[in-house]
Design a protein around this motif. Structure first.
Motif, short mmCIF file in Angstrom:
data_model
loop_
_atom_site.label_atom_id
_atom_site.label_comp_id
_atom_site.label_asym_id
_atom_site.label_seq_id
_atom_site.Cartn_x
_atom_site.Cartn_y
_atom_site.Cartn_z
N ALA A 1 2.45 -5.78 -6.80
CA ALA A 1 3.28 -6.69 -6.00
C ALA A 1 4.15 -5.87 -5.06
O ALA A 1 4.50 -4.73 -5.35
CB ALA A 1 4.14 -7.57 -6.91
N HIS A 2 4.53 -6.50 -3.94
CA HIS A 2 5.31 -5.81 -2.93
C HIS A 2 6.66 -5.34 -3.49
O HIS A 2 7.17 -4.28 -3.15
CB HIS A 2 5.54 -6.73 -1.74
CG HIS A 2 6.23 -6.06 -0.61
ND1 HIS A 2 5.63 -5.08 0.13
CD2 HIS A 2 7.49 -6.21 -0.11
CE1 HIS A 2 6.48 -4.65 1.05
NE2 HIS A 2 7.62 -5.32 0.92
N LEU B 1 -5.06 6.50 -1.42
CA LEU B 1 -4.56 5.16 -1.07
C LEU B 1 -4.33 4.41 -2.37
O LEU B 1 -5.22 4.33 -3.21
CB LEU B 1 -5.57 4.41 -0.21
CG LEU B 1 -6.04 5.12 1.07
CD1 LEU B 1 -7.07 4.27 1.80
CD2 LEU B 1 -4.85 5.41 1.98
N ILE B 2 -3.13 3.87 -2.53
CA ILE B 2 -2.79 3.19 -3.77
C ILE B 2 -2.33 1.78 -3.45
O ILE B 2 -1.45 1.57 -2.60
CB ILE B 2 -1.67 3.93 -4.53
CG1 ILE B 2 -2.16 5.31 -4.95
CG2 ILE B 2 -1.21 3.12 -5.74
CD1 ILE B 2 -1.07 6.21 -5.47
N VAL C 1 4.74 10.63 -0.23
CA VAL C 1 4.23 9.28 -0.48
C VAL C 1 4.85 8.35 0.56
O VAL C 1 6.07 8.17 0.59
CB VAL C 1 4.58 8.80 -1.90
CG1 VAL C 1 4.00 7.40 -2.13
CG2 VAL C 1 4.04 9.77 -2.93
N LEU C 2 4.00 7.84 1.41
CA LEU C 2 4.47 6.90 2.43
C LEU C 2 4.24 5.49 1.93
O LEU C 2 3.21 5.20 1.35
CB LEU C 2 3.70 7.08 3.73
CG LEU C 2 3.80 8.43 4.43
CD1 LEU C 2 2.89 8.44 5.64
CD2 LEU C 2 5.24 8.68 4.85
N THR C 3 5.23 4.63 2.17
CA THR C 3 4.96 3.22 1.91
C THR C 3 4.55 2.59 3.22
O THR C 3 4.89 3.08 4.30
CB THR C 3 6.22 2.50 1.38
OG1 THR C 3 7.22 2.60 2.39
CG2 THR C 3 6.72 3.15 0.11
N GLN C 4 3.83 1.52 3.08
CA GLN C 4 3.42 0.76 4.25
C GLN C 4 4.64 0.42 5.11
O GLN C 4 4.63 0.53 6.31
CB GLN C 4 2.76 -0.53 3.75
CG GLN C 4 2.24 -1.39 4.83
CD GLN C 4 0.92 -0.85 5.30
OE1 GLN C 4 0.63 0.34 5.22
NE2 GLN C 4 0.08 -1.72 5.78
N ASP C 5 5.72 0.03 4.42
CA ASP C 5 6.94 -0.37 5.13
C ASP C 5 7.50 0.76 5.97
O ASP C 5 7.95 0.54 7.09
CB ASP C 5 8.01 -0.83 4.12
CG ASP C 5 7.62 -2.13 3.47
OD1 ASP C 5 6.63 -2.72 3.94
OD2 ASP C 5 8.28 -2.53 2.50
N LEU D 1 0.83 -1.19 0.00
CA LEU D 1 0.00 0.00 0.00
C LEU D 1 0.88 1.25 0.00
O LEU D 1 1.85 1.34 0.74
CB LEU D 1 -0.88 -0.01 1.26
CG LEU D 1 -2.07 0.94 1.25
CD1 LEU D 1 -3.11 0.48 0.23
CD2 LEU D 1 -2.70 1.02 2.63
N LEU D 2 0.52 2.21 -0.87
CA LEU D 2 1.15 3.52 -0.85
C LEU D 2 0.13 4.52 -0.36
O LEU D 2 -1.05 4.44 -0.72
CB LEU D 2 1.60 3.94 -2.25
CG LEU D 2 2.78 3.22 -2.88
CD1 LEU D 2 2.97 3.72 -4.32
CD2 LEU D 2 4.03 3.48 -2.08
#
Lengths: 225, 401
Positions: B230-231, B225-226, B257-261, B60-61
């Motif tokens: 694939a991860h 939310l994007i 832009v935040l990544t889930q990670d 998720l971004l």
């Protein structure tokens, strides 16, 4: 064989020096039976402690079986105590949480002896003092005389050459005290050198020799026959 | 003197003072237990947050307006933030093929009413894609209709709590509700989900994004939310999304832009620090327990001074006396440590049973550290008393002095 030459022992108490032993010279042959007598503070216990390698003289010479032991380091003194010397104290000094058998085994445990040999020797030593049936009792379940007999079994179980007894009857009634002296004399009869510190003239009279100490000096020496 | 003999001797001594031994054991076991339990709690909190995020999917971004990373340069042109619009969303969807799903999000708070009942509720504006992106489920009816982004249909999907509060037992489907001054028709009810990322998803109303932006008069979206295919593509997708938005915003990078990670990583660091802090607090009780052992051993040595004298008279050299008391101290602390492990594991299993969402398992590093420290504490804090015993003068010790 014990040889003392010009032995002195001084203690420093505050800024004063207490001369507990002064110029003590003495020979105790193997198998002797010696009573150390004298008033309180005469130095007889100090002498006993030095003989037993628990304490070191300030000056002079102490030879045990021809070896100078007066100046040995702590570890070697401990080894000498373990092999050659057995102690019997006025207040028995049994470990209260251990049974009679375990108390007798203690010096062998400390010396690292194997369990099988420990058990065999302990059984023999307890039998020698007539306490086979009390082996599993703790000290608080034994009478004073019985406790002292356990202590004698413990003192002799390593097969020492010298048995040192510090007022062994001092904490016992007459009858028990008599039994203990007779037991010690039996050990002496078996070849052990016996040195008894006592106040009691009746006990002292039984010894082959009497050494009287006054103010840290030998007042009279019965001498060896 | 063999180790077995030493331990047997120490065991007798410890058993001889039952109450004292038990109290000391208790001190040590509370220390170790606290380390195990508190670190389990910290790890549980971390596991809980991680699970919450993982439930969203790991690819998720999250795009939000404004720049959170500051550069050293002072902004030359005022630094106004351009609104993040639905056109931006369309551009991303068109030009970044790695984007699998995209859900714009606008958020506001409004009074929602049905008949005489009213309720202050969080209103989310989005598209049908929100359902798969946030892993939501519909209980009754359907979700938002799939129409053009810029068409704001007057329909609403309501959360479980909103349904209960406004409609009671009545069927809400097809019923009109008021949101602010506007009227919407209820088309669906969400399945109960509860708290998710700080928002009670049961107490929301979801409407088409255009409707909510008009309703709240918002020029900009709150989030986009994007979901990426694939991860492994997530970093590439992040750069491409940023590129598209920079181009559309006249070359200025005014979004984050935040990544889930990265979000997860930040939480992980914070909660990891929390676990360490808890472990630190627990370690204090552990060291107090160590001092307790020292205290008990010192008392034991002074009580057993005549015994030390006797052991010396029987031919024990100072090293052996040292070992006797050291073994006793280590046995005491080791037993306390084991008891503490038991307490800690028992406590954390009760905890995780009482709060199933909290996976409170003590981490291996904390458990082994607690055990090692408890052993060391016995050794370390036992040395001083044992040395004191070993150095006693045999004649004075026999006399009890």
């Amino acid at each position: 064989m014990i040889e003392l030459r010009g032995l002195t022992r001084h203690f420093r108490v505050g800024d004063q020096t207490v001369r507990a032993l002064q110029d003590v010279s003495l020979t105790i042959p193997d198998g002797d039976y010696l009573a150390l007598m004298g008033p309180s503070g005469s130095g007889k216990s100090t002498l006993l402690h030095i003989l037993g390698c628990l304490d070191r003289p300030t000056g002079g010479m102490y030879a045990l079986d021809g070896r100078e032991v007066g100046s040995l380091p702590e570890n070697e003194l401990a080894a000498v105590r373990s092999r050659k010397i057995g102690f019997v104290f006025q207040f028995f000094h049994l470990v209260p949480r251990l049974t009679a058998a375990e108390n007798v085994e203690l010096p062998m445990v400390l010396a690292g002896m194997r369990p099988a040999e420990r058990r065999a020797r302990m059984t023999k030593a307890l039998a020698a003092v007539g306490l086979t049936d009390r082996a599993a009792h703790r000290p608080d379940q034994l009478s004073g005389g019985q406790r002292q007999r356990v202590a004698i079994a413990r003192a002799t179980v390593m097969g020492p050459s010298i048995l040192l007894a510090d007022e062994p009857t001092g904490n016992l009634d007459r009858a028990s005290g008599h039994e203990i002296i007779e037991l010690l004399e039996r050990m002496n009869g078996g070849g052990l050198t016996l040195v008894v510190v006592t106040h009691d003239p009746e006990v002292g009279q039984r010894a082959r020799h009497i050494l009287k100490l006054v103010d840290g000096r030998i007042a009279s020496d019965g001498g060896s026959p | 003197m063999s180790l077995g003999d030493l331990m047997a001797f120490a065991w007798r001594a410890l058993r001889g003072h039952r109450l004292r031994t038990i109290l000391t054991l208790l001190g040590m076991s509370i220390g170790v237990g606290a380390v195990v339990l508190l670190t389990a709690l910290g790890e549980g909190a971390r596991g809980y947050v991680t699970n919450e995020f993982m439930a969203l999917g790991s690819n998720l971004l999250i795009v939000l307006p404004g720049k959170t990373e500051t550069t050293g340069n002072a902004p030359i042109l005022g630094g106004t933030i351009r609104p993040m619009t639905l056109e931006d969303c369309e551009a991303i969807q068109r030009r970044v093929p790695r984007v699998r799903r995209l859900a714009p999000l606008s958020v506001g708070s409004a009074r929602v009413g049905y008949g005489e009942r009213r309720r202050e509720v969080t209103v989310l504006g989005s598209t049908p894609e929100l359902l798969p992106v946030r892993h939501l489920e519909i209980a009754v009816g359907r979700f938002l209709p799939d129409v053009d982004l810029d068409r704001g249909a007057p329909v609403a999907v309501i959360g479980r709590t909103v349904q209960e509060e406004l409609f009671g037992g009545a069927n809400p489907l097809g019923q009109p509700i008021r949101i602010g001054d506007w009227r919407f028709r209820v088309v669906g009810v969400m399945a109960a989900k509860g708290q998710s990322l700080g928002l009670n998803m049961d107490d929301v109303v979801i409407v088409p994004v255009t409707s909510s932006m008009r309703l709240f008069n918002q020029p900009s979206l709150f989030r986009i939310l994007i979901e990426v295919g694939a991860h492994s593509e997530i970093d590439q997708a992040r750069r491409e999304v940023l590129g598209v938005l920079r181009e559309r915003h006249e070359g200025e990078e005014d979004v984050t832009v935040l990544t889930q990670d990265s979000v997860l990583g930040a939480f992980d660091r914070i909660l990891g620090a929390l676990t360490l802090a808890l472990a630190g607090i627990a370690a204090i009780s552990l060291s107090v327990a160590g001092i307790g052992i020292m205290n008990v051993m010192l008392v034991s040595v002074s009580e057993r001074t005549p015994e030390v004298g006797l052991l010396k008279a029987l031919g024990a050299p100072p090293r052996q006396i040292l070992k006797v008391f050291l073994v006793e101290a280590v046995m005491l602390s080791a037993a306390g440590g084991l008891l503490g492990l038991l307490i800690g594991y028992l406590g954390s299993s009760i905890l995780s049973r009482a709060f199933p969402a909290l996976p409170a398992h003590p981490p291996a590093w904390a458990v082994s550290a607690a055990v090692i420290v408890s052993l060391l504490a016995g050794g370390l804090f036992g040395v001083l008393p044992a040395r004191r015993a070993a150095r006693l003068d045999p004649v004075l010790a026999l006399a009890g002095r």
